[in-house]
Design an enzyme around this catalytic site. Sequence first.
Site, short mmCIF file in Angstrom:
data_model
loop_
_atom_site.label_atom_id
_atom_site.label_comp_id
_atom_site.label_asym_id
_atom_site.label_seq_id
_atom_site.Cartn_x
_atom_site.Cartn_y
_atom_site.Cartn_z
N HIS A 53 8.96 5.88 17.08
CA HIS A 53 10.40 5.95 17.37
C HIS A 53 10.72 6.89 18.53
CE1 HIS A 53 11.43 3.51 13.98
NE2 HIS A 53 10.92 4.34 13.09
N ARG A 78 1.57 9.36 15.90
CA ARG A 78 2.07 8.22 15.10
C ARG A 78 2.09 7.02 16.03
NH1 ARG A 78 7.48 7.69 11.41
NH2 ARG A 78 8.64 8.04 13.35
N GLU A 159 6.29 3.76 2.87
CA GLU A 159 7.74 3.70 3.12
C GLU A 159 8.26 2.27 3.00
OE1 GLU A 159 8.41 5.24 7.11
OE2 GLU A 159 6.90 3.94 7.99
N ASP A 185 12.86 5.17 5.76
CA ASP A 185 12.45 3.76 5.56
C ASP A 185 12.23 3.46 4.09
OD1 ASP A 185 12.43 2.36 8.05
OD2 ASP A 185 10.83 3.69 8.71
#
Length: 274
Positions: A53, A78, A159, A185
């Site tokens: 993100h 990530r 998630e 999430d």
Amino acid sequence: MAPVTELSNPLRAVFTKAERPSLGVWQMFPGANVSRAMARTPDIDWVLVDCEHGNIDDGAMHDAVPAIAALGVSPIVRVADNQSWMIKRALDCGAHGILIPLIRTVQDAKDAVMASKFPPWGNRGFGSPYAMERFNPVPSMTDYLQLANDSLLTMVQIETKEALADVEAIAEIRGIDVLFIGPFDLGNNIGHPVINGEIKPELSAAILRIRDASHNAGKKCGIFCTSGAQASQFAEIGFDMLSVTTDVSGLQHFLAESVSLARGAGNIAKKTSY
Ligand code: 3PY
Ligand code: MG
């Protein structure tokens, strides 16, 4: 050159000692100077470089990871998705661990392990000229090849509703080191989203189930937090790896508070992008 017998990995070292939970911060802006400023935060073990993100592409990841590692802090990446080429790029630039979002099935988690490990365990390709320098002492390529499988951390995000349903089996998979909760999430996917920071009882129960599944399988459990106070609460109930804040929300909060103080309006309540 004397052979190196283990790859230095500050985050894994904290897990091995198991004396205290590990704290880290979350990088979403690109730039090696941002990475260095974050890695200088006292008492952290890791900086996560968020290619899911955050505004961080492959080149920015290659700038961030060495900047963090040079300060003796573990760079964790990530990846944007559970794809073997993304995992390879992250490990090849020298990440000490990878975090894979939105795992759904046991097979997804097994695929992530396969992509993270050199043969014969997995199918990671070998040839990065960069990864070695992210460790101190610097291993030879041969030493890195032999030590990487046991030294680098493979972490999966729990998630989704499907991953929650299978969390006990996912926790048992050899090679998964950490189950990491993305509360936003997870809340969305089980029908109990986090709204204005509130964690509903159903989400809370899911979070505790993931913690227990991790610990029953001898694995570590992490969670994304939006403040130091929240990280401290999760540490108190046994979580092993806590993100404390992101560069974006930390900057927003600091700027808003500074302007508020300048106007004589006092401290502001934490109000950030999360
Ligand atoms: C989540 O809360 O879903 C996360 O993955 C944190 O970035
Ligand atoms: Mg998430």
